[in-house]
Design an enzyme around this catalytic site. Structure first.
Site, short mmCIF file in Angstrom:
data_model
loop_
_atom_site.label_atom_id
_atom_site.label_comp_id
_atom_site.label_asym_id
_atom_site.label_seq_id
_atom_site.Cartn_x
_atom_site.Cartn_y
_atom_site.Cartn_z
N ARG A 232 40.69 97.05 106.81
CA ARG A 232 39.63 96.19 106.30
C ARG A 232 38.30 96.92 106.45
NH1 ARG A 232 42.26 93.81 103.52
NH2 ARG A 232 42.66 91.60 103.32
N HIS A 280 39.88 99.73 97.10
CA HIS A 280 40.66 98.70 97.80
C HIS A 280 41.94 98.38 97.01
CE1 HIS A 280 40.46 94.92 100.58
NE2 HIS A 280 41.70 95.28 100.34
#
Ligand code: GLV
Length: 317
Positions: A232, A280
């Site tokens: 993350r 991502h």
């Protein structure tokens, strides 16, 4: 009156694929689509969400379960109006394999010095460099959940020495594991290529700071310390990664996630010669695999059986 309608609320490019798969998989059940086909909010029993707006889930008075369509639930848990119903996250061999592909790809790119050979190719330079074996290089995996353990095992099969760290003790045959804050320094001191697959929680946010990066092993066969973050963005402090690259405590980084996404156009990472960026997408999964899982989960729930992959709100994952 429609019983047990399923709400699908996906923000992103996979929305249309999910919609098609849900209609196919759940033929006979009502599928409601956020934002404009929600219908009577009282019909919704299950909500399948990916980055749906905060506040949405509170609108369904008979909501029974929330299914997150990804592994990371930080975004859902940050909803101040999150209803108090079970929340399950995605956990699936397809998802684990895709993130593992990303980790193996970048560990090997680093280990085999691919950036150097790319630069040489551009200059038409035919020149080999000393190459160690993977078995001389230590890869450290931070976060040994379903995905982290899968990545660690696969990296070991590729031949790397693999060590692992997690918040609570985990045993993985053939892999030296460390647990908790007290053993973090020992783990970092062995690790040359750090792969981060931690969840974002109040105790992990900001963990990838300059002090931590300075503790990585720099004098090993990898030729420096490297960071691969497919966990993350909030785990990392961008300025500290840049400082670590500048001072040499980091030799390079592959980053799939960032505190601010999309990565702003003026971020120095875009043009940094030792940084590899992806948008991502390390864990982009096949909607088909996730939809089948949700079908099984709903079946279990309606038979009174326990749900798999339930999230603990207290732990944050
Ligand atoms: C992707 O980021 C996921 O959480 O699955």
């Amino acid at each position: 009156m429609p019983r047990g309608a399923i709400l699908l609320a996906v923000d992103g490019p996979q929305a249309a694929d999910y919609h098609r798969m849900f209609l196919e998989h759940f033929a006979g059940r009502e599928i409601r689509l956020w934002p404009d086909q929600i219908g009577d909010t009282a019909d919704i029993a299950y909500a399948c969400v990916w980055r749906a707006p905060h506040g949405l889930l509170a609108r369904f008075p008979d909501l029974k379960v929330i299914f997150n369509l990804g592994a990371g639930v930080d975004y859902v848990l940050a909803d101040p109006a999150l209803p108090n119903v079970p929340l399950a996250r995605a956990a699936n061999p397809d998802l684990s394999m895709r993130v593992t592909e990303y980790c193996v790809l970048h560990a090997l790119m680093i280990h085999r010095r691919q950036r150097l050979y790319d630069a040489q190719q551009r200059e038409r330079v035919w020149k080999g460099h000393d190459q160690s074996a993977a078995s001389e290089v230590t890869v450290g995996v931070m976060g040994l959940g379903v995905i982290g353990a899968h990545a660690a095992n696969t990296l070991a099969r590729v031949g790397f020495k693999v060590v692992g760290w997690s918040a609570s003790p985990k045993e993985i045959p053939g892999i030296e594991t460390f647990a908790g804050p007290a053993s973090l320094d020992a783990f970092l001191g062995k690790t040359e290529i750090l792969i981060v697959l931690l969840p974002s929680t109040p105790s992990t946010d900001g963990i990838l700071n300059l002090a931590l990066l300075r503790k990585l092993r720099r004098d090993g066969a990898a030729g420096g310390a490297f960071l691969i973050n497919a966990g993350r963005g909030k785990l990392q402090t961008d300025a500290d990664i840049l400082a670590a690259l500048d001072e040499g405590s980091l030799a390079g980084a592959a980053l799939d996630v960032f505190p601010q996404e999309p990565l702003p156009p003026d971020s120095p990472f875009w043009t940094h010669p030792r940084v590899t960026i992806t948008p991502h997408n390390a864990g982009d999964i096949s909607p088909q695999a996730i939809v089948a899982d949700i079908g099984r989960q709903i079946g279990r729930f309606e038979n009174g059986e326990p749900l798999d992959h339930l999230v603990s709100r207290q732990r944050g994952y």
